[in-house]
Scaffold this motif. Structure first.
Motif, PDB file in Angstrom:
ATOM      1  N   PHE A  58     -33.290 -23.375  13.259  1.00  0.00           N
ATOM      2  CA  PHE A  58     -32.403 -24.293  13.654  1.00  0.00           C
ATOM      3  C   PHE A  58     -31.521 -24.813  12.515  1.00  0.00           C
ATOM      4  CE2 PHE A  58     -35.450 -24.360  17.288  1.00  0.00           C
ATOM      5  CZ  PHE A  58     -34.350 -23.862  18.368  1.00  0.00           C
ATOM      6  N   HIS A  59     -32.075 -25.089  11.256  1.00  0.00           N
ATOM      7  CA  HIS A  59     -31.191 -25.840  10.188  1.00  0.00           C
ATOM      8  C   HIS A  59     -30.454 -24.450   9.805  1.00  0.00           C
ATOM      9  CE1 HIS A  59     -30.695 -26.580   5.933  1.00  0.00           C
ATOM     10  NE2 HIS A  59     -30.625 -27.842   6.317  1.00  0.00           N
ATOM     11  N   ASP A  60     -30.739 -23.298   9.668  1.00  0.00           N
ATOM     12  CA  ASP A  60     -29.938 -22.352   9.136  1.00  0.00           C
ATOM     13  C   ASP A  60     -29.010 -21.582   9.902  1.00  0.00           C
ATOM     14  OD1 ASP A  60     -31.111 -22.896   6.704  1.00  0.00           O
ATOM     15  OD2 ASP A  60     -32.410 -21.283   6.602  1.00  0.00           O
ATOM     16  N   TYR A  61     -29.089 -21.695  11.235  1.00  0.00           N
ATOM     17  CA  TYR A  61     -28.332 -20.917  12.369  1.00  0.00           C
ATOM     18  C   TYR A  61     -26.983 -21.211  12.209  1.00  0.00           C
ATOM     19  CZ  TYR A  61     -27.201 -18.972  16.687  1.00  0.00           C
ATOM     20  OH  TYR A  61     -26.727 -18.235  18.013  1.00  0.00           O
ATOM     21  N   ASN A  62     -26.210 -20.402  11.974  1.00  0.00           N
ATOM     22  CA  ASN A  62     -24.851 -20.319  12.166  1.00  0.00           C
ATOM     23  C   ASN A  62     -24.138 -19.802  13.337  1.00  0.00           C
ATOM     24  OD1 ASN A  62     -21.953 -20.490  11.587  1.00  0.00           O
ATOM     25  ND2 ASN A  62     -22.036 -20.139   9.405  1.00  0.00           N
ATOM     26  N   MET A  63     -23.695 -20.754  14.251  1.00  0.00           N
ATOM     27  CA  MET A  63     -23.370 -20.443  15.582  1.00  0.00           C
ATOM     28  C   MET A  63     -22.159 -19.641  15.550  1.00  0.00           C
ATOM     29  SD  MET A  63     -23.590 -23.210  18.638  1.00  0.00           S
ATOM     30  CE  MET A  63     -23.409 -24.585  17.634  1.00  0.00           C
ATOM     31  N   GLU A  64     -21.151 -19.911  14.766  1.00  0.00           N
ATOM     32  CA  GLU A  64     -19.793 -19.157  14.908  1.00  0.00           C
ATOM     33  C   GLU A  64     -19.823 -17.927  13.882  1.00  0.00           C
ATOM     34  OE1 GLU A  64     -16.496 -21.620  13.985  1.00  0.00           O
ATOM     35  OE2 GLU A  64     -15.083 -20.121  14.083  1.00  0.00           O
ATOM     36  N   HIS A 102     -25.590 -13.975  16.013  1.00  0.00           N
ATOM     37  CA  HIS A 102     -26.537 -12.960  16.592  1.00  0.00           C
ATOM     38  C   HIS A 102     -27.596 -12.844  15.475  1.00  0.00           C
ATOM     39  CE1 HIS A 102     -23.912 -11.437  13.301  1.00  0.00           C
ATOM     40  NE2 HIS A 102     -24.687 -10.316  13.068  1.00  0.00           N
ATOM     41  N   GLU A 103     -27.685 -13.661  14.306  1.00  0.00           N
ATOM     42  CA  GLU A 103     -28.666 -13.635  13.469  1.00  0.00           C
ATOM     43  C   GLU A 103     -29.820 -14.357  13.607  1.00  0.00           C
ATOM     44  OE1 GLU A 103     -26.422 -14.450   9.900  1.00  0.00           O
ATOM     45  OE2 GLU A 103     -25.446 -12.473   9.845  1.00  0.00           O
ATOM     46  N   LEU A 104     -31.077 -14.147  12.938  1.00  0.00           N
ATOM     47  CA  LEU A 104     -32.230 -14.880  13.309  1.00  0.00           C
ATOM     48  C   LEU A 104     -32.752 -15.364  11.906  1.00  0.00           C
ATOM     49  CD1 LEU A 104     -33.883 -15.072  15.916  1.00  0.00           C
ATOM     50  CD2 LEU A 104     -35.256 -13.217  15.060  1.00  0.00           C
ATOM     51  N   ILE A 132     -18.946 -12.708  17.152  1.00  0.00           N
ATOM     52  CA  ILE A 132     -17.972 -12.856  18.059  1.00  0.00           C
ATOM     53  C   ILE A 132     -18.483 -12.120  19.326  1.00  0.00           C
ATOM     54  CG2 ILE A 132     -15.712 -11.933  18.962  1.00  0.00           C
ATOM     55  CD1 ILE A 132     -14.668 -12.302  15.916  1.00  0.00           C
ATOM     56  N   THR A 133     -18.768 -10.515  19.442  1.00  0.00           N
ATOM     57  CA  THR A 133     -19.292 -10.045  20.684  1.00  0.00           C
ATOM     58  C   THR A 133     -20.362 -10.767  21.150  1.00  0.00           C
ATOM     59  OG1 THR A 133     -20.294  -8.416  19.278  1.00  0.00           O
ATOM     60  CG2 THR A 133     -17.994  -8.020  19.860  1.00  0.00           C
ATOM     61  N   TYR A 134     -21.082 -11.291  20.227  1.00  0.00           N
ATOM     62  CA  TYR A 134     -22.605 -11.828  20.862  1.00  0.00           C
ATOM     63  C   TYR A 134     -22.080 -13.212  21.611  1.00  0.00           C
ATOM     64  CZ  TYR A 134     -26.881 -14.472  20.887  1.00  0.00           C
ATOM     65  OH  TYR A 134     -28.072 -15.118  21.100  1.00  0.00           O
ATOM     66  N   GLY A 167     -30.380 -13.664  18.217  1.00  0.00           N
ATOM     67  CA  GLY A 167     -29.973 -14.846  17.942  1.00  0.00           C
ATOM     68  C   GLY A 167     -30.557 -16.137  18.671  1.00  0.00           C
ATOM     69  N   VAL A 168     -29.756 -17.167  19.044  1.00  0.00           N
ATOM     70  CA  VAL A 168     -30.645 -18.343  19.543  1.00  0.00           C
ATOM     71  C   VAL A 168     -31.216 -17.755  20.887  1.00  0.00           C
ATOM     72  CG1 VAL A 168     -28.371 -19.102  20.726  1.00  0.00           C
ATOM     73  CG2 VAL A 168     -30.075 -20.599  19.614  1.00  0.00           C
ATOM     74  N   GLU A 169     -30.587 -16.927  21.597  1.00  0.00           N
ATOM     75  CA  GLU A 169     -31.259 -16.607  22.866  1.00  0.00           C
ATOM     76  C   GLU A 169     -32.741 -16.098  22.855  1.00  0.00           C
ATOM     77  OE1 GLU A 169     -27.541 -14.937  25.726  1.00  0.00           O
ATOM     78  OE2 GLU A 169     -28.145 -13.747  23.993  1.00  0.00           O
TER      79      GLU A 169
END
Lengths: 432, 168
Positions: A153-159, A163-165, A78-80, A182-184
Motif C-alpha cells: 500500500f505504501h509503494d503502489y503507484n495507481m497511475e 498492474h504491479e505488485l 493504462i489498460t489495467y 495489482g490492487v485487485e
C-alpha cells in the motif's frame, strides 16, 4: 434466454482474463467483429493520445520519448485501469457502447476511481485483519500481514504501475488467486485471508499450534497454508465421527480411517469428502461465504486423498498428531502467571505438608514451564527432588529435561553440564 | 499479451510525425530551408529506425520539431544537406538520450547539441557525435563533471580511471 444472449453478445464474462481484462475483451470484440474497422482505428487513436498524455505526465513534460520497457509498463497500467472500470459495467452491450463512444481517457479516469476505491477498501480490510490478528504461529503469515501488505500500500503507484505488485506476499492461500494483478489481486487476497481466519476462529489456537507442530517441528518457518492443514484433519475427525475441535488424529484413528477409506473408488471419495465438508460447515455454523470457500478446495483435496488411498499412504494426507505432544505443548504454551499470583502460589505450596499435595496443586494451577521451574527452585528441598519427579510424571520430566537442554543452547545430553542440583538430579532420574 | 506496444498503430504515429514536419516548413522557409514530401518520408522512416535502434518509443509528432526549431537559424544549415543533417541530428538525439540514462530533458539535450554544433564542432554532426556528446554523456553516467580533467585526481578516482582504460 434470448435477451441474455443478446446482452452478452456471445462473449462469456468468465472467459475473459481478469488480469488483462481490456485486452481480452478487445480480442473477443474484434474476433466477433462487433466493432467496425473505423471504430477500431478510432479506439486505437484514442489510446495513442492517452498514452502520449500519460508519457508526458510521467516525464513531467520533459521528454517526448521513453525506453520501450517503461512505455510497456505505462501502457499495461493504462489498460489495467480501463479494464478495472469495464469490469464494473454490468453487461456486455454497455461495455461495447463505451468502447465505441467514449474516449479512452474517460474510461481511464473512471478506472482510476475504481482502483482508488478498491485500494481504500483493501487497506481497511488489512487494518482490520491486523487488529483482530490472533496469529497462527507462522513467520510467512506475520511477515505478509505486517510487512508485505503495508509495503504494497505504501509503494503502489495507481497511475503509472496499477498492474504491479510491490511488496512480498508470501503466505499462500488455500485456493490460489489466478490471473489477477495489482490492487485487485491484493483485495481478493485480503478477502480470502479474512474468510480463512474466520474459519480458523472455530478452532482453539492451542489445537492449531499443536497440529502445526505435529506436521513439522519447524512449521512456523514453512510456506504452508494453515487452513489447509486444519481442514484436512477436521475432515478426518468428521470421518471418524469425533468432535473436530481438537483436530487430532492418533495412530489408531489413522488405522480406522484406512479401513474406512480403503477400496473406495474415486467417485465415492468425492462424495465422502463433500459430505464431510458439509457436516464440518454445519458443526462450526459457518456462514455461506465460508462454506463456499471451503468447497473450492473440494476437488483438489479429493484428488490428493484419492492418490494417497491408492498408494496406501494415508498418513501423507492426514496429519498424525502426537498424543504426548499435547501435554507438552500445553505446558509450553501457557502464559506465566503474574508475580502476585505466583507469590501467593509459592506461599500456598510452602504451607502444604506432603509432596502429593504439592504436585496436585501444581497440576491444578501451573500452566507454564517457567512457573514450574520457579516452583521447583522455591518450594522443594534437594532430598525431595527424586520423589517429586516420580510424582510429577514421565511426560513432565521429559519436558523439563527438554527445556533445560534448550535453555543451555539446544545441546545434546552428553554435552550438558547441570548448573543446579535439581537439574543434575533430573538428568539422573530421566536417564534411569 | 506479450508486447502491449504492438497495440498501438504504427501507421498513426507515422502520420502524426509527417504532419508535424509539414508544419515546420512554414517556419523554416524564412531561413531558406524546406523539406520535400520525399524527405519528410525519409525523416519519418529514419525516426522509426532510430527509435528501434535505441529501444525507445515516442508519442506525438516526435522531437524532430524541437530540433528543427532550434537548428533552423544555424549558419551551418543549408538547403542542400538540410534533410541529411536533420536525420543525423535525430539519430544523435535518441542515441544520447539513452546514453545519458534519461538524465537530460529533451530541451537540455537539444540546447547542448546546438551549443556544441555551433561553437565547437562548427557544423560537423560527426564531430558532435563522436567527441562532445560522448564525453558529456560519460560525465553524466559516471556522476562527475569535467571528466577529462580527472587525470590530476588519480588517487581519488583510481577505480573510475581503471574502468575507463578498460573501456578504451
Amino acid at each position: 434466454m434470448n435477451s441474455i444472449t443478446t446482452s452478452n453478445l456471445g462473449i462469456e464474462e468468465s472467459s475473459l482474463n481478469r488480469g488483462t481484462y481490456f485486452q481480452s475483451l478487445l480480442g473477443e470484440v474484434a474476433g466477433k467483429q462487433l466493432l467496425s474497422a473505423e471504430q477500431i482505428e478510432k479506439l486505437q487513436y484514442s489510446l495513442l493520445e492517452l498514452m502520449a498524455k500519460e508519457v508526458e505526465r510521467y516525464t513531467n513534460g520533459e521528454s517526448s520519448s521513453v525506453p520501450i520497457e517503461k512505455a510497456q509498463d505505462l501502457l499495461q497500467s493504462i489498460t489495467y485501469l480501463i479494464g478495472a472500470y469495464l469490469k464494473t459495467v454490468p453487461d456486455m452491450q454497455t461495455k461495447l457502447e463505451l468502447l465505441k463512444k467514449e474516449p479512452m481517457s474517460v474510461l481511464f479516469y473512471s478506472g482510476l476511481d475504481v482502483v482508488a476505491r478498491i485500494k481504500k477498501e483493501a487497506q481497511e480490510r488489512m487494518q482490520l485483519l491486523q487488529k483482530s490478528d490472533r496469529g497462527p504461529d507462522n513467520i510467512a503469515y506475520h511477515d505478509t500481514l505486517f510487512q508485505g501488505l503495508p509495503e504494497f500500500f505504501h509503494d503502489y503507484n495507481m497511475e503509472y504501475g496499477a498492474h504491479e505488485l510491490p511488496g512480498c506476499i508470501d503466505y499462500p492461500l488455500l485456493y490460489p488467486l489466478e490471473d489477477y494483478q495489482g490492487v485487485e489481486l491484493i483485495a481478493y487476497y485480503l478477502q480470502r485471508l479474512t474468510i480463512e481466519n474466520n474459519i480458523l476462529r472455530c478452532y482453539p489456537m492451542s489445537s492449531i499450534n499443536r497440529l502445526l507442530h505435529s506436521f513439522d517441528k519447524d512449521a512456523d518457518q514453512l510456506l504452508i497454508n494453515i487452513l489447509e492443514l486444519v481442514l484436512i484433519n477436521s475432515l478426518g475427525c468428521v470421518l471418524l465421527s469425533k468432535p473436530t475441535e481438537g483436530i487430532s488424529i492418533s495412530i489408531s484413528e489413522m488405522q480406522e480411517l484406512q479401513v474406512k477409506l480403503s477400496g473406495k473408488d474415486k467417485e465415492s471419495v468425492r462424495g465422502i469428502l463433500k459430505d464431510a465438508i458439509l457436516i464440518l460447515s454445519e458443526e462450526n455454523a459457518l456462514e455461506e461465504e465460508s462454506r463456499s470457500y471451503l468447497m473450492t478446495a473440494w476437488s483438489e483435496l479429493t484428488e490428493r486423498l484419492w492418490n494417497n488411498i491408492a498408494n496406501g499412504t494415508l498418513e501423507h494426507f492426514f496429519i498424525l498428531t502426537d498424543q504426548k505432544e499435547e501435554v507438552l505443548e500445553e505446558l509450553y504454551e501457557g502464559i506465566p502467571m503474574e508475580d502476585e499470583k505466583l507469590r501467593d502460589l509459592i506461599a500456598r505450596m510452602n504451607s502444604l505438608n506432603t509432596l502429593e499435595e504439592k504436585v496436585s496443586l501444581i497440576r491444578e494451577e501451573v500452566r507454564s514451564i517457567i512457573d514450574l521451574i520457579l516452583l521447583i527452585e522455591e518450594c522443594f528441598y534437594p532430598e525431595e527432588y527424586s520423589n517429586f519427579f516420580y510424582l510429577l510424571g514421565e511426560e513432565e520430566c521429559n519436558l523439563l529435561k527438554k527445556w533445560i537442554l534448550y535453555e543451555a543452547g539446544s545441546i545434546s545430553i552428553e554435552d550438558y553440564e547441570p548448573n543446579g542440583e535439581w537439574q543434575r538430579q533430573l538428568i539422573g532420574y530421566t536417564n534411569e | 499479451m506479450d508486447n502491449p506496444i504492438m497495440f498501438l498503430p504504427a501507421i498513426l504515429m507515422k502520420q502524426q510525425s509527417a504532419a508535424v514536419l509539414r508544419e515546420c516548413n512554414d517556419y523554416t522557409v524564412r531561413y531558406g530551408l524546406e523539406l520535400s514530401e520525399q524527405e519528410i518520408g525519409r525523416l519519418v522512416e529514419n525516426r522509426k529506425e532510430a527509435l528501434e535502434l535505441t529501444g525507445r518509443i515516442e508519442f506525438g509528432g516526435g522531437v524532430i520539431q524541437k530540433i528543427i526549431m532550434e537548428f533552423a537559424d544555424s549558419g551551418y544549415m543549408n538547403q542542400s544537406d538540410y534533410a541529411d543533417n536533420l536525420m543525423e541530428l535525430q539519430e544523435c538525439f535518441y542515441h544520447f538520450k539513452s546514453d545519458a540514462i534519461e538524465a537530460l530533458t529533451d530541451d537540455e539535450l537539444i540546447k547542448l547539441m546546438k551549443f556544441y554544433f555551433e561553437e565547437i564542432c562548427h557544423g560537423s554532426v560527426e564531430l558532435l557525435k563522436s567527441t562532445m556528446l560522448e564525453n558529456h554523456c560519460r560525465d553524466i553516467r559516471y556522476g562527475t563533471k569535467e571528466y577529462q580533467k580527472l587525470n590530476g585526481y588519480e588517487d581519488d578516482y583510481t577505480d573510475f580511471l581503471d574502468w575507463d582504460e578498460k573501456e578504451n
